[in-house]
Write a protein that holds these residues in place. Structure first.
Motif, PDB file in Angstrom:
ATOM      1  N   ASP A 149      60.959 -42.710  -3.905  1.00 26.59           N
ATOM      2  CA  ASP A 149      60.521 -41.482  -3.351  1.00 26.59           C
ATOM      3  C   ASP A 149      61.227 -41.789  -1.418  1.00 26.59           C
ATOM      4  O   ASP A 149      60.706 -41.169  -0.762  1.00 26.59           O
ATOM      5  CB  ASP A 149      59.007 -41.374  -3.148  1.00 26.59           C
ATOM      6  CG  ASP A 149      58.770 -40.324  -4.583  1.00 26.59           C
ATOM      7  OD1 ASP A 149      59.451 -40.089  -5.174  1.00 26.59           O
ATOM      8  OD2 ASP A 149      57.214 -39.883  -4.428  1.00 26.59           O
ATOM      9  N   THR A 203      54.740 -43.282  -2.307  1.00 27.48           N
ATOM     10  CA  THR A 203      54.980 -41.192  -2.884  1.00 27.48           C
ATOM     11  C   THR A 203      53.877 -40.656  -3.148  1.00 27.48           C
ATOM     12  O   THR A 203      53.351 -39.820  -2.716  1.00 27.48           O
ATOM     13  CB  THR A 203      54.411 -42.202  -4.590  1.00 27.48           C
ATOM     14  OG1 THR A 203      53.467 -42.228  -4.575  1.00 27.48           O
ATOM     15  CG2 THR A 203      55.442 -43.462  -5.303  1.00 27.48           C
ATOM     16  N   ALA A 205      56.790 -40.548  -9.621  1.00 34.06           N
ATOM     17  CA  ALA A 205      57.950 -41.298  -8.247  1.00 34.06           C
ATOM     18  C   ALA A 205      59.306 -40.917  -8.730  1.00 34.06           C
ATOM     19  O   ALA A 205      59.735 -41.228  -8.950  1.00 34.06           O
ATOM     20  CB  ALA A 205      57.281 -42.560  -7.315  1.00 34.06           C
TER      21      ALA A 205
END
Length: 413
Positions: free
Chosen positions: A134, A178, A184
């Motif tokens: 992320d 995340t 993610a």
């Protein structure tokens, strides 16, 4: 600024827009106070690394912000609370509640997160590196997750635990790594090119089906059963060397019951050398490990001057680390590999508890063991050697090779 106030600010900043219901609030409040009480009542010395008021202030900060925390955030804060004791046997276990994983097995090597196993959907990525989750670089992910990791005695076990716990989706979400608890964006370095892909989570049953490609796992497949589950043997005839892959602990009775047959077999082969591989052994009962060494001590054919080697690494923890230290003493074993994840002078013999409402699990230590005279953070090898990523790709066990090389050397005196 007071530590308690800073902690409150941190908790508030992590809070999501949704929280717990009234009943959940009451239940978690009681669970947290129960945990606090058990730590103080049952841990042999819970405040060896921090003052008791700091621990209590941490508890109070969690309670104060409970209405603004989601359940997974409460769990992450309990992970951090228990990790603050700085005792690898006193932990909160997030996997004792509902949890999901990202579909990879990782090796954290020299600051790089390498994929060593994956579901069929991601098999093509095995051997590649994850460089971000992320948008967060892996060094940043490690730094943010480290205070929450459980089962940690030192920096070596922290790296070892990170490789697994970074797969826990709810923990990454709870600590702000995340943006979603179920998916993610993973960024991979694929043959030198950056490639991003949204990855969904899977349940524990599917996660457990993932197989690693690490060489040591492949060696186990060809090992011989010696009647001691968790310990398998290979034999190197050229050097009369018995190699024991001590992966997990059998029972004490299984070791004693199979000892006579094993000694007869090794004596018949005129065994000169022993290699006991405790790498990635997370522990069990070190008394069983002592029974195993007692069994081996009956071998009159072994070169007890320099014929015994024990292999260790960052995954050598708890009883396995204790046995490595003991084998060095009572078997005159040479330690080869990399530093252990376990501290040789440590709190152990964990007591398990279940929180009364959430039924989550946590543990505290009730004993203290000192296996070396001079305090240190790990058990260090006499001969240091660690596999590189290329060694792993080439299916080359450089640690075992170094042990065999060592045993083939004849002292000049």
């Amino acid at each position: 600024m007071h530590k308690w106030y800073l902690l409150c600010l941190m908790l508030f900043s992590l809070s999501k827009a949704y929280g717990l219901s009234g009943t959940q609030l009451d239940n978690w409040r009681e669970d947290i106070l129960y945990l606090q009480e058990q730590v103080k009542t049952h841990h042999l010395n819970a405040f060896h690394s921090q003052p008791e008021p700091d621990f209590d202030n941490h508890v109070n900060a969690i309670l104060a912000h409970l209405p603004k925390l989601s359940e997974v955030e409460v769990e992450s804060q309990l992970m951090k609370l228990m990790a603050s004791i700085k005792d690898g046997h006193s932990n909160y276990y997030p996997m004792s509640g509902p949890h999901q994983h990202f579909p990879f097995l990782f090796l954290y090597l020299d600051g790089a997160l390498k994929i060593v196993g994956a579901t069929s959907e991601y098999e093509a990525l095995i051997g590649q590196e994850v460089i971000a989750i992320d948008g967060r670089t892996i060094p940043d992910v490690f730094e943010q997750l480290q205070p929450y990791l459980y089962g940690v005695d030192n920096r070596y076990s922290a790296q070892d635990r990170f490789a697994f716990q970074v797969t826990l989706a709810k923990v990454l979400f709870a600590v702000g790594i995340t943006k979603s608890p179920t998916k993610a964006m993973f960024t991979f370095n694929v043959n030198g090119k950056s490639q991003s892909q949204t990855v969904d989570v899977l349940d524990m049953k599917a996660f457990n089906q993932i197989q690693t490609v690490l060489p040591k796992q492949q060696e186990r497949a060809t090992a011989n059963d010696i009647g001691m589950p968790g310990i398998q043997m290979r034999y190197f005839d050229a050097t009369k060397t018995a190699y024991f892959d001590f992966d997990t602990y059998p029972t004490f009775d299984e070791v004693i019951g199979s000892c006579t047959t094993l000694i007869k077999q090794l004596t018949k082969r005129q065994t000169r050398h022993l290699i006991i591989d405790l790498r990635d052994n997370g522990g069990g009962s070190f008394y069983t490990g002592l029974a195993f060494s007692s069994c081996l001590s009956h071998l009159d054919t072994v070169n007890w001057q320099r014929g015994v080697v024990v292999l260790i690494n960052g995954g050598t923890f708890s009883a396995a680390m204790s046995n490595a230290a003991q084998y060095h003493q009572i078997l005159n074993a040479t330690l080869i590999g990399s530093p252990t994840g376990g501290d040789p002078n440590h709190y152990g013999e964990l007591l398990m508890f279940t929180l009364p409402h959430s039924e989550r699990r946590f543990s505290v230590s009730e004993r203290y063991y000192a296996f070396v005279e001079t305090p240190t953070d790990a058990l260090y090898p006499a001969i240091s050697v660690s596999p590189s990523w290329q060694d792993i790709l080439d299916d080359r066990d450089v640690v075992l090779n170094k042990a065999l090389e060592y045993l083939n050397v004849t002292p000049s005196n």
